[in-house]
Design a protein around this motif. Structure first.
Motif, PDB file in Angstrom:
ATOM      1  N   ASP A 387       0.827  -1.214   0.000  1.00  0.00           N
ATOM      2  CA  ASP A 387       0.000   0.000   0.000  1.00  0.00           C
ATOM      3  C   ASP A 387       0.853   1.253   0.000  1.00  0.00           C
ATOM      4  OD1 ASP A 387      -2.900  -1.011   0.385  1.00  0.00           O
ATOM      5  OD2 ASP A 387      -1.756  -2.130   1.876  1.00  0.00           O
ATOM      6  N   ALA A 388       2.063   1.162   0.579  1.00  0.00           N
ATOM      7  CA  ALA A 388       2.936   2.335   0.636  1.00  0.00           C
ATOM      8  C   ALA A 388       4.368   1.891   0.902  1.00  0.00           C
ATOM      9  CB  ALA A 388       2.474   3.305   1.722  1.00  0.00           C
ATOM     10  N   LEU A 389       5.287   2.717   0.439  1.00  0.00           N
ATOM     11  CA  LEU A 389       6.705   2.554   0.751  1.00  0.00           C
ATOM     12  C   LEU A 389       7.082   3.549   1.842  1.00  0.00           C
ATOM     13  CD1 LEU A 389       9.724   1.818   0.338  1.00  0.00           C
ATOM     14  CD2 LEU A 389       9.746   3.467  -1.564  1.00  0.00           C
ATOM     15  N   VAL A 390       7.743   3.054   2.881  1.00  0.00           N
ATOM     16  CA  VAL A 390       8.222   3.907   3.971  1.00  0.00           C
ATOM     17  C   VAL A 390       9.752   3.883   3.934  1.00  0.00           C
ATOM     18  CG1 VAL A 390       8.143   4.365   6.446  1.00  0.00           C
ATOM     19  CG2 VAL A 390       6.204   3.253   5.322  1.00  0.00           C
ATOM     20  N   ILE A 391      10.372   5.038   3.745  1.00  0.00           N
ATOM     21  CA  ILE A 391      11.833   5.127   3.675  1.00  0.00           C
ATOM     22  C   ILE A 391      12.367   5.549   5.034  1.00  0.00           C
ATOM     23  CG2 ILE A 391      13.804   6.239   2.570  1.00  0.00           C
ATOM     24  CD1 ILE A 391      12.048   6.618   0.094  1.00  0.00           C
ATOM     25  N   VAL A 392      13.235   4.706   5.610  1.00  0.00           N
ATOM     26  CA  VAL A 392      13.694   4.931   6.978  1.00  0.00           C
ATOM     27  C   VAL A 392      15.194   5.217   7.052  1.00  0.00           C
ATOM     28  CG1 VAL A 392      13.731   3.957   9.316  1.00  0.00           C
ATOM     29  CG2 VAL A 392      11.855   3.403   7.770  1.00  0.00           C
ATOM     30  N   THR A 393      15.975   4.652   6.133  1.00  0.00           N
ATOM     31  CA  THR A 393      17.428   4.837   6.147  1.00  0.00           C
ATOM     32  C   THR A 393      17.884   5.306   4.773  1.00  0.00           C
ATOM     33  OG1 THR A 393      17.533   2.940   7.644  1.00  0.00           O
ATOM     34  CG2 THR A 393      19.623   3.781   6.808  1.00  0.00           C
ATOM     35  N   GLU A 394      18.772   6.294   4.742  1.00  0.00           N
ATOM     36  CA  GLU A 394      19.149   6.928   3.481  1.00  0.00           C
ATOM     37  C   GLU A 394      20.326   6.244   2.801  1.00  0.00           C
ATOM     38  OE1 GLU A 394      20.770   9.651   6.807  1.00  0.00           O
ATOM     39  OE2 GLU A 394      19.281   8.076   6.520  1.00  0.00           O
ATOM     40  N   TRP A 395      20.200   4.952   2.535  1.00  0.00           N
ATOM     41  CA  TRP A 395      21.236   4.233   1.794  1.00  0.00           C
ATOM     42  C   TRP A 395      21.347   4.786   0.376  1.00  0.00           C
ATOM     43  CZ3 TRP A 395      24.586   0.580   3.613  1.00  0.00           C
ATOM     44  CH2 TRP A 395      24.288  -0.014   4.851  1.00  0.00           C
ATOM     45  N   LYS A 396      22.561   4.821  -0.160  1.00  0.00           N
ATOM     46  CA  LYS A 396      22.774   5.329  -1.514  1.00  0.00           C
ATOM     47  C   LYS A 396      21.983   4.532  -2.543  1.00  0.00           C
ATOM     48  CE  LYS A 396      27.424   7.139  -0.635  1.00  0.00           C
ATOM     49  NZ  LYS A 396      28.876   6.980  -0.926  1.00  0.00           N
ATOM     50  N   ALA A 397      21.820   3.235  -2.293  1.00  0.00           N
ATOM     51  CA  ALA A 397      21.118   2.373  -3.244  1.00  0.00           C
ATOM     52  C   ALA A 397      19.652   2.760  -3.426  1.00  0.00           C
ATOM     53  CB  ALA A 397      21.217   0.920  -2.788  1.00  0.00           C
ATOM     54  N   TYR A 398      19.117   3.565  -2.527  1.00  0.00           N
ATOM     55  CA  TYR A 398      17.713   3.963  -2.607  1.00  0.00           C
ATOM     56  C   TYR A 398      17.512   5.316  -3.292  1.00  0.00           C
ATOM     57  CZ  TYR A 398      17.232   0.441   1.146  1.00  0.00           C
ATOM     58  OH  TYR A 398      17.266  -0.704   1.901  1.00  0.00           O
ATOM     59  N   ARG A 399      18.575   6.010  -3.619  1.00  0.00           N
ATOM     60  CA  ARG A 399      18.447   7.419  -3.992  1.00  0.00           C
ATOM     61  C   ARG A 399      18.001   7.665  -5.423  1.00  0.00           C
ATOM     62  NH1 ARG A 399      23.360  10.553  -0.796  1.00  0.00           N
ATOM     63  NH2 ARG A 399      22.805   9.786   1.279  1.00  0.00           N
ATOM     64  N   SER A 400      18.196   6.714  -6.299  1.00  0.00           N
ATOM     65  CA  SER A 400      17.801   6.913  -7.702  1.00  0.00           C
ATOM     66  C   SER A 400      17.035   5.699  -8.202  1.00  0.00           C
ATOM     67  CB  SER A 400      19.038   7.156  -8.575  1.00  0.00           C
ATOM     68  OG  SER A 400      19.733   8.310  -8.170  1.00  0.00           O
ATOM     69  N   PRO A 401      15.859   5.418  -7.667  1.00  0.00           N
ATOM     70  CA  PRO A 401      15.110   4.223  -8.055  1.00  0.00           C
ATOM     71  C   PRO A 401      14.394   4.421  -9.393  1.00  0.00           C
ATOM     72  CG  PRO A 401      13.835   5.467  -6.469  1.00  0.00           C
ATOM     73  CD  PRO A 401      15.150   6.192  -6.622  1.00  0.00           C
ATOM     74  N   ASP A 402      13.961   3.308  -9.960  1.00  0.00           N
ATOM     75  CA  ASP A 402      13.166   3.324 -11.192  1.00  0.00           C
ATOM     76  C   ASP A 402      11.702   3.524 -10.801  1.00  0.00           C
ATOM     77  OD1 ASP A 402      11.732   2.778 -13.474  1.00  0.00           O
ATOM     78  OD2 ASP A 402      12.997   1.094 -14.093  1.00  0.00           O
ATOM     79  N   PHE A 403      11.240   4.771 -10.845  1.00  0.00           N
ATOM     80  CA  PHE A 403       9.881   5.061 -10.393  1.00  0.00           C
ATOM     81  C   PHE A 403       8.834   4.383 -11.266  1.00  0.00           C
ATOM     82  CE2 PHE A 403      12.148   8.751  -8.527  1.00  0.00           C
ATOM     83  CZ  PHE A 403      11.797   8.541  -7.196  1.00  0.00           C
ATOM     84  N   ALA A 404       9.102   4.248 -12.552  1.00  0.00           N
ATOM     85  CA  ALA A 404       8.132   3.594 -13.439  1.00  0.00           C
ATOM     86  C   ALA A 404       7.935   2.134 -13.034  1.00  0.00           C
ATOM     87  CB  ALA A 404       8.612   3.697 -14.887  1.00  0.00           C
ATOM     88  N   ARG A 405       9.047   1.461 -12.720  1.00  0.00           N
ATOM     89  CA  ARG A 405       8.927   0.075 -12.289  1.00  0.00           C
ATOM     90  C   ARG A 405       8.250  -0.015 -10.931  1.00  0.00           C
ATOM     91  NH1 ARG A 405      13.746  -4.120 -10.677  1.00  0.00           N
ATOM     92  NH2 ARG A 405      12.416  -5.957 -10.428  1.00  0.00           N
ATOM     93  N   MET A 406       8.582   0.923 -10.048  1.00  0.00           N
ATOM     94  CA  MET A 406       7.943   0.938  -8.729  1.00  0.00           C
ATOM     95  C   MET A 406       6.431   1.026  -8.860  1.00  0.00           C
ATOM     96  SD  MET A 406      10.606   3.490  -6.765  1.00  0.00           S
ATOM     97  CE  MET A 406       9.569   3.696  -5.301  1.00  0.00           C
ATOM     98  N   ARG A 428       6.203  13.414  -7.531  1.00  0.00           N
ATOM     99  CA  ARG A 428       4.774  13.606  -7.813  1.00  0.00           C
ATOM    100  C   ARG A 428       4.496  13.618  -9.303  1.00  0.00           C
ATOM    101  NH1 ARG A 428       5.124  17.689  -2.945  1.00  0.00           N
ATOM    102  NH2 ARG A 428       4.596  16.260  -1.262  1.00  0.00           N
ATOM    103  N   ASP A 429       5.434  14.141 -10.093  1.00  0.00           N
ATOM    104  CA  ASP A 429       5.276  14.089 -11.553  1.00  0.00           C
ATOM    105  C   ASP A 429       5.294  12.655 -12.063  1.00  0.00           C
ATOM    106  OD1 ASP A 429       5.073  16.808 -11.723  1.00  0.00           O
ATOM    107  OD2 ASP A 429       7.137  17.152 -12.401  1.00  0.00           O
ATOM    108  N   ALA A 430       5.945  11.760 -11.306  1.00  0.00           N
ATOM    109  CA  ALA A 430       5.985  10.344 -11.674  1.00  0.00           C
ATOM    110  C   ALA A 430       4.708   9.613 -11.250  1.00  0.00           C
ATOM    111  CB  ALA A 430       7.197   9.670 -11.048  1.00  0.00           C
ATOM    112  N   GLY A 431       3.772  10.345 -10.641  1.00  0.00           N
ATOM    113  CA  GLY A 431       2.478   9.781 -10.298  1.00  0.00           C
ATOM    114  C   GLY A 431       2.339   9.254  -8.896  1.00  0.00           C
ATOM    115  N   PHE A 432       3.261   9.635  -8.016  1.00  0.00           N
ATOM    116  CA  PHE A 432       3.219   9.152  -6.639  1.00  0.00           C
ATOM    117  C   PHE A 432       2.643  10.198  -5.689  1.00  0.00           C
ATOM    118  CE2 PHE A 432       6.197   6.295  -8.561  1.00  0.00           C
ATOM    119  CZ  PHE A 432       6.073   5.102  -7.864  1.00  0.00           C
TER     120      PHE A 432
END
Length: 454
Positions: A387-406, A428-432
């Motif tokens: 239902d939702a993604l909650v981001i808790v830790t700012e790992w570098k691997a999370y900083r540039s995700p594929d929003f379309a795939r998400m 928000r432009d990506a529809g989130f």
């Protein structure tokens, strides 16, 4: 030089390995035989970038050794580093039993001069207690062997501890006698060839310096978190505020990032211990007490926002968590905001799928009794049907995700970002439906801001 390090936890292992790297002969002692056995086999019990390589190299070259024999440890090194844990008691005071036990062991087995160095984070007055513990142990043996006690607090950031140790910005030493000062100057000379980084002071001032430093950094974090909540109410953007105040050289930019609260082994424990110490001498620390309250509130902010959207009853809801460690580049979950968030979501009936690049093994132990939590091998797999993604830790691997795939994986396109990883307009432009902390809804997409690790 021959050094003994008592304790092979985070501070002790980094300390021993880095001193060995500088050519010293180091013996690390621990009462945990299983941990020592793992270290002797080349297994590093904590995740810290660069630590495994430096440990293995110095073991291979014969400068770093491990053992459980306390007597051998005392007799091995002229310098005896006490680097054992000082966890908080129920009232917030630092638990000194392991420090004093190490001091007594030194007094029970020493046969020649020892320089005893408090490396653990300890309350003001600990050096006096260590001196007394050694003196009592010697008196019980009927001997009077000379020794000195100094305070040499560590200033290591988890995730950058090896770099911090090898290239320190300052080295604080509290020593009350000339012999101790000269030995500490010689020990640290290789770490300061370009400029003098050694700050000599009296022992009690050194002990307080460590607590004061962590308390100041914790204060900055809690201050910015409160400013972020205020910014939301006033229609301001905390990232723009951060850039504005951080440009003032009297303030600077570090530790000014809004988020879902600080955690780890240092800030929560040290703030509590300093507040407790101040209370004991009748000098209450009102600012630090507020810092602690603000941080505890901040750990609930993300859950509050989920509840505001979905209601108190979260049965049937499924959430993804990106990040479990209290900060990037560590597997440490001590006092991590994720512990509060996972527990609160599960208490309301939600199912949680979490991912963390390094902390999932530790999390399986911490949350062993929580069937509502499962783990995903990749960030994207954690998103399936949530239902939702909650981001808790700012790992570098999370900083540039594929929003379309998400968007194709998630049941609802909702992101609750506790670390302000993304530019709001871009997401928000990506529809989130995107909920950061303290960011204005109409943030400028041309100026993406990325939260950095504390």
């Amino acid at each position: 030089m021959k050094l003994t390090v008592v304790g092979t936890g985070y501070v002790g292992l980094v300390t021993g390995a880095c001193f060995a790297e500088m050519g010293n002969d180091v013996l690390c002692i621990d009462v945990d035989a299983d941990k020592i056995a793992r270290l002797e086999k080349g297994e590093i019990p904590i995740f810290e970038p660069g630590l495994r390589e430096i440990v293995l190299r110095n073991v291979e070259q014969g400068r770093l050794h491990f053992g459980t024999d306390v007597r051998e440890g005392v007799r091995f090194g002229t310098m005896q580093f006490i680097a054992v844990g000082t966890p908080p008691d129920e009232d917030g005071a630092a638990d000194m039993q392991h420090v004093l036990a190490a001091a007594r062991s030194i007094g029970e087995h020493m046969t020649d001069y020892k320089l005893v160095i408090d490396k653990s984070t300890v309350p003001v007055g600990t050096a006096d207690a260590v001196r007394e513990a050694i003196a009592q142990a010697q008196a019980a043996r009927g001997v009077d062997v000379p020794y000195s006690v100094v305070s040499n607090p560590e200033f290591l950031k988890e995730g950058a501890a090896v770099e911090d140790f090898m290239r320190p910005d300052r080295i604080v030493v509290g020593a009350d006698d000339v012999r101790a000062r000269h030995l500490m100057q010689a020990l640290y000379a290789p770490f300061q060839r370009q400029r003098d980084k050694l700050i000599l002071m009296d022992v009690r001032s050194a002990e307080l310096t460590k607590y004061a430093a962590n308390a100041m950094l914790a204060t900055r974090i809690s201050f910015m978190n409160e400013m972020a909540l205020l910014a939301e109410k006033l229609g301001a953007d905390i990232e723009q505020v951060r850039r504005g105040i951080g440009s003032d050289p009297r303030i600077g930019t570090q530790f000014l990032y809004a988020g879902c609260g600080y955690g780890g082994s240092c800030f929560p424990k040290d703030v509590k211990a300093l507040v407790h110490s101040a209370s004991n001498v009748g000098e209450p620390l009102h600012v630090l007490a507020a810092v602690e309250r603000a941080n505890e509130r901040q750990k609930h902010v993300l859950v509050d926002r989920i509840v505001a959207r979905y209601g108190e009853d979260l049965r049937g809801r499924h959430f993804a968590l990106w990040g479990l460690a209290f900060k990037p580049d560590t597997d440490d979950l001590r006092e991590a905001p994720s512990r509060v968030i996972v527990a609160e979501l599960a208490r309301r009936g939600a199912r949680i799928t979490a991912h963390d690049p390094e902390a999932m093994a530790a999390a399986r132990k911490v949350f062993a009794e929580l069937p509502a939590l499962e783990f995903a091998p990749t960030p994207m797999q954690a998103l399936e049907g949530v239902d939702a993604l909650v981001i808790v830790t700012e790992w570098k691997a999370y900083r540039s995700p594929d929003f379309a795939r998400m968007a194709t994986l998630m049941r609802e396109r909702v992101i609750v970002d506790g670390r302000n990883l993304f530019d709001p307009a871009l997401v928000r432009d990506a529809g989130f439906d995107y909920t950061p902390i303290g960011r204005r809804a109409a943030a400028d997409a041309s100026e993406p801001q990325f939260a950095l690790a504390a």
